[in-house]
Structures are given as structure tokens and as C-alpha cells.
Design a protein around this motif. Sequence first.
Motif, PDB file in Angstrom:
ATOM      1  N   GLU A   1      58.623  48.814  45.149  1.00 43.00           N
ATOM      2  CA  GLU A   1      58.197  47.558  45.757  1.00 43.00           C
ATOM      3  C   GLU A   1      56.717  47.293  45.422  1.00 43.00           C
ATOM      4  N   LEU A   2      56.433  46.061  45.027  1.00 47.45           N
ATOM      5  CA  LEU A   2      55.077  45.706  44.619  1.00 47.45           C
ATOM      6  C   LEU A   2      54.184  45.505  45.838  1.00 47.45           C
ATOM      7  N   ASP A   3      52.964  46.018  45.737  1.00 47.07           N
ATOM      8  CA  ASP A   3      51.978  45.847  46.793  1.00 47.07           C
ATOM      9  C   ASP A   3      51.171  44.591  46.464  1.00 47.07           C
ATOM     10  N   GLU A   4      51.566  43.465  47.091  1.00 43.05           N
ATOM     11  CA  GLU A   4      50.930  42.192  46.798  1.00 43.05           C
ATOM     12  C   GLU A   4      49.425  42.201  47.111  1.00 43.05           C
ATOM     13  N   LYS A   5      49.051  42.867  48.206  1.00 44.41           N
ATOM     14  CA  LYS A   5      47.635  42.914  48.565  1.00 44.41           C
ATOM     15  C   LYS A   5      46.807  43.614  47.494  1.00 44.41           C
ATOM     16  N   ARG A   6      47.409  44.715  46.987  1.00 47.27           N
ATOM     17  CA  ARG A   6      46.691  45.459  45.953  1.00 47.27           C
ATOM     18  C   ARG A   6      46.539  44.617  44.689  1.00 47.27           C
ATOM     19  N   ILE A   7      47.602  43.879  44.369  1.00 47.38           N
ATOM     20  CA  ILE A   7      47.561  43.017  43.180  1.00 47.38           C
ATOM     21  C   ILE A   7      46.504  41.929  43.353  1.00 47.38           C
ATOM     22  N   HIS A   8      46.491  41.292  44.547  1.00 50.54           N
ATOM     23  CA  HIS A   8      45.492  40.251  44.815  1.00 50.54           C
ATOM     24  C   HIS A   8      44.071  40.812  44.729  1.00 50.54           C
ATOM     25  N   PHE A   9      43.918  42.046  45.213  1.00 51.74           N
ATOM     26  CA  PHE A   9      42.596  42.679  45.169  1.00 51.74           C
ATOM     27  C   PHE A   9      42.144  42.893  43.718  1.00 51.74           C
ATOM     28  N   GLU A  10      43.039  43.410  42.875  1.00 50.02           N
ATOM     29  CA  GLU A  10      42.702  43.661  41.467  1.00 50.02           C
ATOM     30  C   GLU A  10      42.361  42.354  40.742  1.00 50.02           C
ATOM     31  N   VAL A  11      43.165  41.303  41.055  1.00 52.88           N
ATOM     32  CA  VAL A  11      42.927  40.004  40.418  1.00 52.88           C
ATOM     33  C   VAL A  11      41.574  39.440  40.854  1.00 52.88           C
ATOM     34  N   ALA A  12      41.262  39.572  42.159  1.00 49.08           N
ATOM     35  CA  ALA A  12      39.989  39.077  42.671  1.00 49.08           C
ATOM     36  C   ALA A  12      38.822  39.843  42.043  1.00 49.08           C
ATOM     37  N   LEU A  13      39.010  41.155  41.875  1.00 49.86           N
ATOM     38  CA  LEU A  13      37.972  41.985  41.260  1.00 49.86           C
ATOM     39  C   LEU A  13      37.721  41.550  39.815  1.00 49.86           C
ATOM     40  N   PHE A  14      38.820  41.304  39.117  1.00 50.54           N
ATOM     41  CA  PHE A  14      38.697  40.856  37.722  1.00 50.54           C
ATOM     42  C   PHE A  14      38.018  39.483  37.649  1.00 50.54           C
ATOM     43  N   ALA A  15      38.408  38.589  38.557  1.00 53.27           N
ATOM     44  CA  ALA A  15      37.830  37.234  38.569  1.00 53.27           C
ATOM     45  C   ALA A  15      36.332  37.283  38.796  1.00 53.27           C
ATOM     46  N   GLU A  16      35.897  38.216  39.671  1.00 48.86           N
ATOM     47  CA  GLU A  16      34.470  38.338  39.931  1.00 48.86           C
ATOM     48  C   GLU A  16      33.717  38.860  38.704  1.00 48.86           C
ATOM     49  N   ARG A  17      34.346  39.820  38.002  1.00 48.64           N
ATOM     50  CA  ARG A  17      33.693  40.398  36.826  1.00 48.64           C
ATOM     51  C   ARG A  17      33.554  39.396  35.680  1.00 48.64           C
ATOM     52  N   CYS A  18      34.530  38.527  35.519  1.00 46.83           N
ATOM     53  CA  CYS A  18      34.526  37.617  34.378  1.00 46.83           C
ATOM     54  C   CYS A  18      34.038  36.205  34.735  1.00 46.83           C
ATOM     55  N   ASP A  19      33.540  36.048  35.956  1.00 48.36           N
ATOM     56  CA  ASP A  19      33.043  34.727  36.365  1.00 48.36           C
ATOM     57  C   ASP A  19      31.745  34.404  35.611  1.00 48.36           C
ATOM     58  N   VAL A  20      31.752  33.293  34.902  1.00 48.82           N
ATOM     59  CA  VAL A  20      30.568  32.901  34.115  1.00 48.82           C
ATOM     60  C   VAL A  20      29.999  31.564  34.608  1.00 48.82           C
ATOM     61  N   THR A  21      30.303  31.233  35.852  1.00 46.75           N
ATOM     62  CA  THR A  21      29.840  29.952  36.395  1.00 46.75           C
ATOM     63  C   THR A  21      28.319  29.836  36.355  1.00 46.75           C
ATOM     64  N   GLU A  22      27.629  30.894  36.805  1.00 51.70           N
ATOM     65  CA  GLU A  22      26.158  30.846  36.826  1.00 51.70           C
ATOM     66  C   GLU A  22      25.595  30.690  35.420  1.00 51.70           C
ATOM     67  N   GLU A  23      26.186  31.409  34.475  1.00 50.27           N
ATOM     68  CA  GLU A  23      25.710  31.330  33.087  1.00 50.27           C
ATOM     69  C   GLU A  23      25.909  29.927  32.516  1.00 50.27           C
TER      70      GLU A  23
END
Length: 287
Positions: A195-217
Motif C-alpha cells: 500500500e502506498l504511503d500518500e503522505k510520504r509521497i507528498h512529502f518527497e514531492v514537496a521536498l523536490f519542489a522546494e529544491r528546484c524552485d527557481v522563482t527567486e532567480e
Amino acid sequence: MIQSMTGYGRGERGSFVAEIRSFNHRFLDVSIRIPRSLSSLELRIKKGIQGKFSRGRLEVSITSNGRQETRYLVIDKELANQYYNLLESLKKEYGLKGEVDLNLMASMKEFITLTEPEEDIEASWKDIEGALEDSMKELLRMRKEEGDYLREDILKRIGTAGQHIEMIEKRCPSIVRNYRDRLLENIKSVAHEIELDEKRIHFEVALFAERCDVTEELVRLRSHISQLRNMLNEGGAIGKKLDFLIQEIGREVNTISSKAGDADISLNVVEIKAELERIREQIQNIE
């Protein structure tokens, strides 16, 4: 209005001709070539040029048009008499043979000097100043014409770079979605019955989104480009400022490329860098 640092100007007043050749240089460097009899005017010439230009190597030549400088040989007769009398005295005292003749006296060059007629410095300065003003006007006209061309070329390249920045902005939202889809596919392919852990998946996706966010740049990048356009429109001696600003734009572009980690964005970054390099080459010629 911006100016190039390369150009040529010529002016003629009275018997004097002034020529100025201008080349790229980090600072203002003025080299003056002028007849030796008028060398006292060098400081005036340099001050006049420094009042008109702020950057570039300027080679200034002041020549006399059709006028030949006359030089004279002058004999110091008093010193010549001393030589003659001394030699005659030595001849008698030591019983020496020979005559103190013209050949012997001519070999003693201390009392023969080469002189130049005195110049009327102020009268010459009026013509030189006028010729210099004319040559600077022509040089300024040429530098401004070249500056207009450089400005249009740089604005065109900024526009091209701006198109690629827009493509990057449009591409950014899909990076996170694509990552989430790939993550789910990878998990499903190796864990069919778990069974997939949706919370864990959302956490990983959010972590990735933060790392690759280039809005400020992207915000800083657009700000730098806006400043670049304003400088080009305002004109003046902006070469050094433009060079610094291009370096800052390059840093933001590199950061976007490394943070996004996307092939399409990397292609757009390559195109932006190519335009920045061409702009940097042009800026090296701007005052």
C-alpha cells in the motif's frame, strides 16, 4: 546616448592639424604627440580631452601643416676665445708644434649649439585648440554612431534572451508534476502489493519542489534585464556597469540551470548564455 570607444577625428585650424584615434581601454588613457617646441601645451590638451571623454585609449597627434621648423647653429664666441687662448698658452708653455686652426677649433663642439626659434605659444594655442575641438567633435560623432548600433544590437539580443526566459517560466510548473508521476510509476513498478504511503509521497514531492524552485532567480533575472534596458536608454558612461550587470545575469542563469535539473530548461539556458556572451563582447566596446 551611449558611446563606443573606437573612432577617429580630425581637425585643422591655421597651420595646425589635430588627429585623434580612439581604442578600447578599461580607463581613460591619453597619449599626446606634439612638436617639441610646443610641449608646454600638453597639459592643456590633456585637460581638454579629459573634459569630453571618460574611457578609452586616445592617441592624439598635433602636427604643423606645411610648416617647417627652422633650427640654427649658434657659436658661443666668448667660450671659443677661451679655448683658443688656452691652446695658444699651452703651445708656448710646452713648446708644442702645430697651429690652432679651424679644424682643431671645430672639433671642440662645446661652444657650438643647435637652437630652435622661440614659438609664440599663445598664438599657436588658438589654432591648436580650434583644431582639437573640431577633431573631438568628429570623434564624438563617430563614437555615438557606433554606440547607437551597439545599443540596438544589445537590445535585440536581450529580447531573444527574454523569449527563452519566458519558455523557462512556462516549463517550471511541469517539472514538479513530471517528478511526481515518475516517482509514482517507479514505486508501483517495484511494489505491486504494498500500500502506498500518500503522505510520504507528498512529502518527497514537496521536498523536490522546494529544491528546484527557481522563482527567486527568475524575479532577480527579470529585474537585472529591466535595469539593463534602462541603462541603455539613459545612456552615458555605462560600460563598466553593464559589464557587472551581465555577470550577475549569468550567475542567475547558471543557478536556474543547476536547480531545475531539466533538459528543456538546460537547452534554453544554453541559448541565453550564447546571447549573453555576444552582449558581453559588445559591452567591451562601450564607454
